[in-house]
Design a protein around this motif. Structure first.
Motif, PDB file in Angstrom:
ATOM      1  N   GLY A  65       0.873  -1.266  -0.034  1.00 20.14           N
ATOM      2  CA  GLY A  65      -0.064  -0.018  -0.199  1.00 20.14           C
ATOM      3  C   GLY A  65       0.805   1.317  -0.015  1.00 20.14           C
ATOM      4  N   LYS A  93      -7.143   2.570   0.220  1.00 20.17           N
ATOM      5  CA  LYS A  93      -6.185   1.527   1.304  1.00 20.17           C
ATOM      6  C   LYS A  93      -6.316   0.089   0.892  1.00 20.17           C
ATOM      7  CE  LYS A  93      -6.551   5.210   4.798  1.00 20.17           C
ATOM      8  NZ  LYS A  93      -7.025   5.503   6.375  1.00 20.17           N
ATOM      9  N   LEU A  94      -7.140  -0.699   1.776  1.00 20.39           N
ATOM     10  CA  LEU A  94      -6.991  -2.049   1.677  1.00 20.39           C
ATOM     11  C   LEU A  94      -7.451  -2.757   0.375  1.00 20.39           C
ATOM     12  CD1 LEU A  94      -6.166  -4.991   2.395  1.00 20.39           C
ATOM     13  CD2 LEU A  94      -8.245  -4.970   3.881  1.00 20.39           C
ATOM     14  N   GLN A  97      -5.744  -1.642  -2.690  1.00 19.29           N
ATOM     15  CA  GLN A  97      -4.801  -2.934  -2.733  1.00 19.29           C
ATOM     16  C   GLN A  97      -5.290  -4.060  -3.393  1.00 19.29           C
ATOM     17  OE1 GLN A  97      -3.033  -1.552   1.513  1.00 19.29           O
ATOM     18  NE2 GLN A  97      -1.588  -3.244   0.685  1.00 19.29           N
ATOM     19  N   THR A 208     -11.677   0.776   1.379  1.00 17.36           N
ATOM     20  CA  THR A 208     -10.849   0.314   2.532  1.00 17.36           C
ATOM     21  C   THR A 208     -11.323  -0.980   2.788  1.00 17.36           C
ATOM     22  OG1 THR A 208     -12.875   1.405   4.008  1.00 17.36           O
ATOM     23  CG2 THR A 208     -11.052   2.618   3.572  1.00 17.36           C
ATOM     24  N   LYS A 245      -4.243  -1.948  11.997  1.00 24.54           N
ATOM     25  CA  LYS A 245      -4.277  -0.653  11.262  1.00 24.54           C
ATOM     26  C   LYS A 245      -5.693   0.058  11.490  1.00 24.54           C
ATOM     27  CE  LYS A 245      -0.291  -0.982   8.915  1.00 24.54           C
ATOM     28  NZ  LYS A 245       0.069  -2.125   9.306  1.00 24.54           N
TER      29      LYS A 245
END
Length: 269
Positions: A65, A93-94, A97, A208, A245
């Protein structure tokens, strides 16, 4: 190489964040393990060494990331058998990714993807079980600490209560199928699920945690997909800061908001 926001040959239905790709070797396996990481330091290095030592028979791609800790040195990754390092340079974010990693995996022709966090909490000895279930034709495989054979080691009480009493019941209600460990990022997805136009994973709405929840719910709701859980072990350290996180107030509030939107179908295509 630099990947554009919309990779060549795709339309607006495939939205992938900009990223760079350092490719060390060509595809050698039917499935790929995508490892999601950002600033995990020695934990991700130890995990990569362990995966290189295992003989699961799958390629490993690290989806970063935007780490700044220097842990993902290219020569280290090459020496430890990593197939490619993807570094997100675009927003998100996630789930961004994930879109990056899934797009790369589909472009490379993998038949399925196993996803895992790069924070060292997951017992990678479960990898052959995910491979076996993909071989058997399952489209969504959820790793679970809470079914026979699974283990939750040193899980913080707040996490335990949140998953068992709120998160999993709501995902189960929305998906019309029982789920037991819906915050666990150790999962597997078939290419058939990833590329399904009604699931539509390559949308910028996934930023996210949305994509994990969306895939769990929609794969279970659609009768054409086969879904299951497989036992895994996730271990938290006995002492020190909980490796996460997600911040206690703002982060957990965001997770709950995303969860409720997923449950009521806000991410449905």
């Amino acid at each position: 190489m630099l990947a554009p926001d919309l990779p060549p040959g795709t339309g607006p239905e495939r939205e992938v964040p900009a990223y760079t790709a350092d490719v060390f070797s060509a595809r050698t396996s039917q499935y790929v393990v995508l490892v999601f990481v950002i600033n995990e330091g020695e934990k991700i290095r130890s995990q990569i060494v362990q995966m290189h030592g295992d003989e699961a028979g799958v390629d490993v791609v690290v989806a970063d990331g935007g780490s700044t800790d220097g842990a993902l040195a290219l020569e280290f990754l090459r020496q430890n058998g990593v197939t490619a390092l993807l570094t997100k340079t675009g927003p998100g974010k996630l789930s961004a990714q994930m879109r990056m990693g899934l797009a790369f995996a589909m472009d490379e022709g993998y038949d399925g993807v196993i996803v895992v966090d790069g924070n060292g909490k997951d017992d990678l000895r479960a990898l052959p079980d995910f491979i076996r279930l993909l071989d058997e034709g399952y489209d969504h495989v959820q790793g679970s600490r809470f079914i026979p054979g699974g283990r939750a080691v040193n899980t913080p009480l707040s996490r335990l209560v949140g998953v068992r009493m709120l998160h999993a019941p709501l995902i189960s209600l929305a998906s019309r199928r029982r789920h037991t460990d819906t915050t666990n990022g150790f999962r597997a997805y078939s290419a058939r699920l990833i590329l399904d136009p009604t699931i539509a994973v390559f949308r910028s709405i996934f930023v996210t945690y949305e994509l994990h929840y969306h895939l769990a719910i929609e794969s279970s709701r659609a009768s054409r997909f086969r879904t299951t859980e497989t036992p895994v072990t996730r271990t938290y350290p006995i002492t020190g800061k909980v490796p996460t996180k997600i911040t206690p107030i703002r982060g957990n509030s965001h997770v709950l908001a995303v969860l409720f939107r997923a449950v009521v179908g806000r991410y449905r295509h």
